[in-house]
Design a protein around this motif. Structure first.
Motif, mmCIF file in Angstrom:
data_model
loop_
_atom_site.group_PDB
_atom_site.id
_atom_site.type_symbol
_atom_site.label_atom_id
_atom_site.label_comp_id
_atom_site.label_asym_id
_atom_site.label_seq_id
_atom_site.Cartn_x
_atom_site.Cartn_y
_atom_site.Cartn_z
ATOM 1 N N ILE B 2 46.911 34.041 36.480
ATOM 2 C CA ILE B 2 46.497 34.307 35.385
ATOM 3 C C ILE B 2 47.100 35.929 35.327
ATOM 4 O O ILE B 2 47.247 36.735 36.276
ATOM 5 C CB ILE B 2 44.850 34.708 35.373
ATOM 6 C CG1 ILE B 2 44.312 33.389 35.966
ATOM 7 C CG2 ILE B 2 44.436 34.910 34.138
ATOM 8 C CD1 ILE B 2 43.099 33.051 35.370
ATOM 9 N N VAL B 3 47.498 36.110 33.963
ATOM 10 C CA VAL B 3 48.251 37.316 33.945
ATOM 11 C C VAL B 3 47.414 38.103 32.946
ATOM 12 O O VAL B 3 47.105 37.555 31.764
ATOM 13 C CB VAL B 3 49.731 37.179 33.444
ATOM 14 C CG1 VAL B 3 50.153 38.423 32.862
ATOM 15 C CG2 VAL B 3 50.593 36.631 34.324
ATOM 16 N N THR B 4 47.292 39.426 33.115
ATOM 17 C CA THR B 4 46.515 40.288 32.002
ATOM 18 C C THR B 4 47.639 41.342 31.798
ATOM 19 O O THR B 4 48.358 41.932 32.416
ATOM 20 C CB THR B 4 45.205 41.173 32.834
ATOM 21 O OG1 THR B 4 44.578 41.607 31.439
ATOM 22 C CG2 THR B 4 45.472 42.042 33.868
ATOM 23 N N VAL B 5 47.556 41.399 30.466
ATOM 24 C CA VAL B 5 48.605 41.989 29.838
ATOM 25 C C VAL B 5 48.292 43.774 29.540
ATOM 26 O O VAL B 5 46.991 44.086 29.378
ATOM 27 C CB VAL B 5 48.924 41.512 28.466
ATOM 28 C CG1 VAL B 5 49.729 42.435 27.324
ATOM 29 C CG2 VAL B 5 49.505 40.397 28.373
ATOM 30 N N GLN B 29 48.315 29.107 28.192
ATOM 31 C CA GLN B 29 47.791 29.670 27.004
ATOM 32 C C GLN B 29 48.059 31.281 26.923
ATOM 33 O O GLN B 29 48.295 31.912 28.106
ATOM 34 C CB GLN B 29 46.086 29.402 27.100
ATOM 35 C CG GLN B 29 45.625 28.155 27.085
ATOM 36 C CD GLN B 29 44.395 28.025 26.938
ATOM 37 O OE1 GLN B 29 43.463 28.365 26.187
ATOM 38 N NE2 GLN B 29 43.694 27.908 28.361
ATOM 39 N N LEU B 31 45.837 34.160 25.410
ATOM 40 C CA LEU B 31 44.585 34.331 24.815
ATOM 41 C C LEU B 31 44.802 35.823 24.138
ATOM 42 O O LEU B 31 44.559 36.822 24.830
ATOM 43 C CB LEU B 31 43.598 34.338 25.654
ATOM 44 C CG LEU B 31 43.262 32.875 26.462
ATOM 45 C CD1 LEU B 31 42.495 33.101 27.661
ATOM 46 C CD2 LEU B 31 42.836 31.873 25.536
ATOM 47 N N ILE B 34 41.620 38.774 24.215
ATOM 48 C CA ILE B 34 41.416 39.534 25.567
ATOM 49 C C ILE B 34 42.600 39.960 26.426
ATOM 50 O O ILE B 34 42.678 40.594 27.556
ATOM 51 C CB ILE B 34 40.400 38.659 26.404
ATOM 52 C CG1 ILE B 34 40.983 37.142 26.617
ATOM 53 C CG2 ILE B 34 39.065 38.577 25.588
ATOM 54 C CD1 ILE B 34 40.147 36.480 27.590
ATOM 55 N N GLY B 35 43.955 39.549 25.643
ATOM 56 C CA GLY B 35 44.823 40.187 26.403
ATOM 57 C C GLY B 35 45.458 39.159 27.589
ATOM 58 O O GLY B 35 45.837 39.920 28.802
ATOM 59 N N VAL B 36 45.129 37.921 27.811
ATOM 60 C CA VAL B 36 45.435 37.314 29.072
ATOM 61 C C VAL B 36 46.266 36.161 29.057
ATOM 62 O O VAL B 36 46.306 35.576 27.852
ATOM 63 C CB VAL B 36 43.937 36.682 29.386
ATOM 64 C CG1 VAL B 36 44.086 35.753 30.588
ATOM 65 C CG2 VAL B 36 43.144 37.856 29.894
ATOM 66 N N THR B 38 47.644 32.585 30.524
ATOM 67 C CA THR B 38 47.450 31.790 31.924
ATOM 68 C C THR B 38 48.864 30.694 31.787
ATOM 69 O O THR B 38 49.249 30.341 31.017
ATOM 70 C CB THR B 38 46.162 30.888 31.717
ATOM 71 O OG1 THR B 38 46.426 29.847 30.725
ATOM 72 C CG2 THR B 38 45.120 31.953 31.417
ATOM 73 N N LYS B 56 50.110 43.840 33.660
ATOM 74 C CA LYS B 56 49.160 44.717 34.139
ATOM 75 C C LYS B 56 48.660 44.066 35.712
ATOM 76 O O LYS B 56 48.831 44.913 36.500
ATOM 77 C CB LYS B 56 47.983 45.082 33.421
ATOM 78 C CG LYS B 56 47.114 46.073 33.911
ATOM 79 C CD LYS B 56 45.965 46.589 32.872
ATOM 80 C CE LYS B 56 45.241 47.584 33.268
ATOM 81 N NZ LYS B 56 44.218 48.240 32.239
ATOM 82 N N ALA B 57 48.474 43.051 35.544
ATOM 83 C CA ALA B 57 48.133 42.395 37.080
ATOM 84 C C ALA B 57 48.237 40.905 36.757
ATOM 85 O O ALA B 57 48.245 40.437 35.913
ATOM 86 C CB ALA B 57 46.624 42.533 37.136
ATOM 87 N N GLU B 59 47.068 37.474 38.903
ATOM 88 C CA GLU B 59 46.041 36.816 39.749
ATOM 89 C C GLU B 59 46.186 35.152 40.001
ATOM 90 O O GLU B 59 46.383 34.534 38.942
ATOM 91 C CB GLU B 59 44.640 37.101 39.628
ATOM 92 C CG GLU B 59 44.306 38.601 39.808
ATOM 93 C CD GLU B 59 42.788 39.295 39.054
ATOM 94 O OE1 GLU B 59 42.710 40.260 38.903
ATOM 95 O OE2 GLU B 59 42.117 38.205 38.767
ATOM 96 N N GLU B 61 44.623 31.595 39.952
ATOM 97 C CA GLU B 61 43.421 31.191 39.317
ATOM 98 C C GLU B 61 42.450 30.686 40.370
ATOM 99 O O GLU B 61 42.602 30.054 41.360
ATOM 100 C CB GLU B 61 43.823 30.094 38.476
ATOM 101 C CG GLU B 61 42.636 29.456 37.470
ATOM 102 C CD GLU B 61 43.063 28.270 36.673
ATOM 103 O OE1 GLU B 61 43.842 27.501 37.085
ATOM 104 O OE2 GLU B 61 42.814 28.591 35.680
ATOM 105 N N ARG B 62 41.177 31.068 39.959
ATOM 106 C CA ARG B 62 39.858 30.811 40.804
ATOM 107 C C ARG B 62 39.277 29.430 40.274
ATOM 108 O O ARG B 62 39.326 29.175 39.041
ATOM 109 C CB ARG B 62 38.982 31.735 41.034
ATOM 110 C CG ARG B 62 39.087 32.664 42.081
ATOM 111 C CD ARG B 62 38.455 33.993 41.682
ATOM 112 N NE ARG B 62 39.167 34.799 40.540
ATOM 113 C CZ ARG B 62 39.777 35.705 40.443
ATOM 114 N NH1 ARG B 62 39.804 36.538 41.612
ATOM 115 N NH2 ARG B 62 40.553 36.262 39.476
#
Lengths: 443, 74
Positions: B2-5, B29, B31, B34-36, B38, B56-57, B59, B61-62
């Motif tokens: 998962i990437v946050t932009v 996806q 999204l 919310i700027g994500v 996946t 930005k980050a 992670e 996936e949980r």
């Protein structure tokens, strides 16, 4: 489980002493006081000013140490000398008090089970004493009835013929608001679309589980939607739902085995934001460990949701076993600062034994608490209703109440909504670690 | 993954997606709200994704799992 009164099983902590004595001197007559003590007990008391900084024991050859700033001396006398010391206090105006020196210990974060038992019994006895003077239901100054009177046995008794204890404890049943015009999204296992209590409700639904529709076969989602938005007059009493006029958005992010992924949840949040939902209720989470940082992804997502008018509310988690002394950290994603974390309280307004706490120094605080034990709500047909417990049940109480607040304060920002939920919570005699600012209250 | 932009790239999420794809990420996806972003990446080197412009980050996936339906604590 009822608790005995304080007095039937007192457990008085025993004070440990060192055998030395503390002497409180008159600040204006310190030297006279020291002289009197030395004479009466045949001791030599050194002045801390004459010794290196940090000295806390008498130097060799001396029997005591005086701290001039405080006018206090500590002196070592054999047991037979104690009488002389007490006599000086009695006779000399320069010596005020003599006390045995105590041993002290760092207080632990969580009192021992024994202390808790003792303290709760004490508190329940005081509560019973006070409330026993006032009969059953009392009128509060603002004209609202007070529900859930203690029964004198240390537990609260609630009349649940008309409404669940949770709606009473949170003042929902006294509220004039219904969540009309407010959009509430519940991200969970879906909803039983055939449930008779919702036959006349419009629901917007979306599944984020590939290959599965929104229909709830697990039950969890149905229960949460019921609590958040159930009808004012369900087919069968008692009333169990908070925002009975809210617009319900059901997002299935957990599959038919109750499993979901970050992706599914994020997709659900995104959908809720895009649809202009004021509130997103997430009774789901994953355990965390001490030292674990909140997810940057979820924190950013939730913050962006806030900026766009959506408040995300999540369950603190159920990993604690407080009966064994275990308090586990708030789980993911409730541990994100931009997500409102909800703990659970039981019918006695004690923190639920399973409820996670704000024990992680890195994020993960509990923001508020809500009813989370013996929560009656909807369940897939044919069961129709079920009573279960969990921070999963506490969360939709907060979501529903948030909807009432949005109706009460049109145009309120999502950030202000979060603040309002926290500041209007009812204070409980429990640490913020366990319940945040307290028990959420309806407007 | 998962990437946050980055906040500055919220309106250019398509660009970031393209850059991630170029770095080997399979995009599931994007999204926008919310700027994500996946998706998944083969192999262990997801750190290369963190260096992509606009990220930005990153992670892993949980997953979440409810207790069994008949469990008392939910």
């Amino acid at each position: 489980m009822s608790r005995p009164f304080f007095g039937s099983d007192p457990r008085e902590p025993r004070t440990e002493t060192t055998g030395r004595y503390l002497v409180l001197l008159d600040q204006g007559e310190k030297q006279a006081g020291i002289a009197a003590v030395q004479r009466a007990t045949d001791t030599r008391i050194a002045d801390a000013h004459d010794l290196p900084a940090g000295t806390s024991v008498p130097p060799s050859g001396a029997d005591g140490l005086m701290f001039p700033e405080l006018g206090v001396a500590v002196v070592e006398v054999p047991p037979e000398g104690a009488a002389g010391l007490l006599a000086v206090a009695h006779e000399s105006s320069a010596v005020h008090v003599v006390e045995a020196e105590r041993v002290v210990y760092a207080t632990t974060a969580a009192p021992s089970t024994e202390s808790q038992f003792y303290l709760r019994g004490y508190r329940d006895a005081v509560n019973a004493l006070v409330e026993g003077i006032v009969d059953g239901v009392t009128e509060k100054p603002n004209g609202r009835a007070e529900h859930g009177a203690p029964n004198g046995m240390g537990t609260r008794v609630w009349d649940e013929s008309q409404s669940t204890w949770g709606l009473q404890a949170t003042a929902v049943i006294d509220s004039i608001y219904s969540g009309r015009g407010v959009k509430v999204a519940v991200l969970d296992t879906g909803f039983d679309l055939k449930h008779p209590d919702f036959a006349d409700r419009r629901l917007v639904t979306q599944s984020f589980v590939p290959g599965q529709d929104v229909q709830d076969v697990v039950g969890h989602g149905t229960h949460c939607v019921g609590t958040a938005c159930g009808p004012r007059q369900p087919g069968v009493a008692p009333r169990y739902g908070v925002a009975y006029n809210a617009d319900i958005f059901v997002g299935k992010v957990l599959d038919n085995t109750g499993r979901g992924t970050d992706t599914q949840i994020l997709a659900g949040i995104s959908w809720a934001v895009r649809n202009g939902c004021h509130i997103v209720s997430m009774s789901l989470g994953a355990p965390t460990v001490i030292g674990q940082s909140p997810s940057a992804v979820f924190e950013n997502a939730a913050r962006r949701a806030l900026d766009q008018g959506t408040l995300v509310i999540a369950a603190a988690g159920n990993e604690s076993r407080r009966q064994d002394g275990s308090i586990q950290p708030v789980g993911h994603p409730a541990n994100c600062p931009s997500i409102l974390a909800v703990a659970a309280v039981d019918e006695n307004l004690d923190v639920a034994l399973f409820s996670c706490g704000g024990v992680n120094p890195n994020g993960g605080e509990v923001n508020v608490a809500a009813p989370g034990v013996r929560v009656h709500s909807t369940w897939p047909m044919p069961s129709r209703y079920k009573a279960i417990m969990g921070t999963s049940m506490a969360t939709p109480h907060v979501a529903g109440i948030a909807a009432l607040l949005v109706e009460a304060k049109p145009g309120i920002s999502a950030t202000d909504l979060a603040d309002l939920l926290a500041t209007t919570a009812k204070r409980l005699p429990l640490p913020a670690r366990d319940v945040g600012t307290g028990l959420v209250q309806a407007p | 993954m998962i990437v946050t932009v980055d906040d500055a790239y919220l309106t250019r999420i398509a660009e970031v997606s393209a850059a991630l794809r170029a770095n080997g990420m399979h995009i599931d996806q994007a999204l926008d709200d919310i700027g994500v972003i996946t998706g998944s990446i083969a192999g262990t080197d997801s750190r290369s994704l963190a260096n992509v412009e606009g990220v930005k980050a990153v992670e892993p996936e949980r997953s979440f799992q409810l207790p069994p339906s008949d469990s008392p604590i939910q």
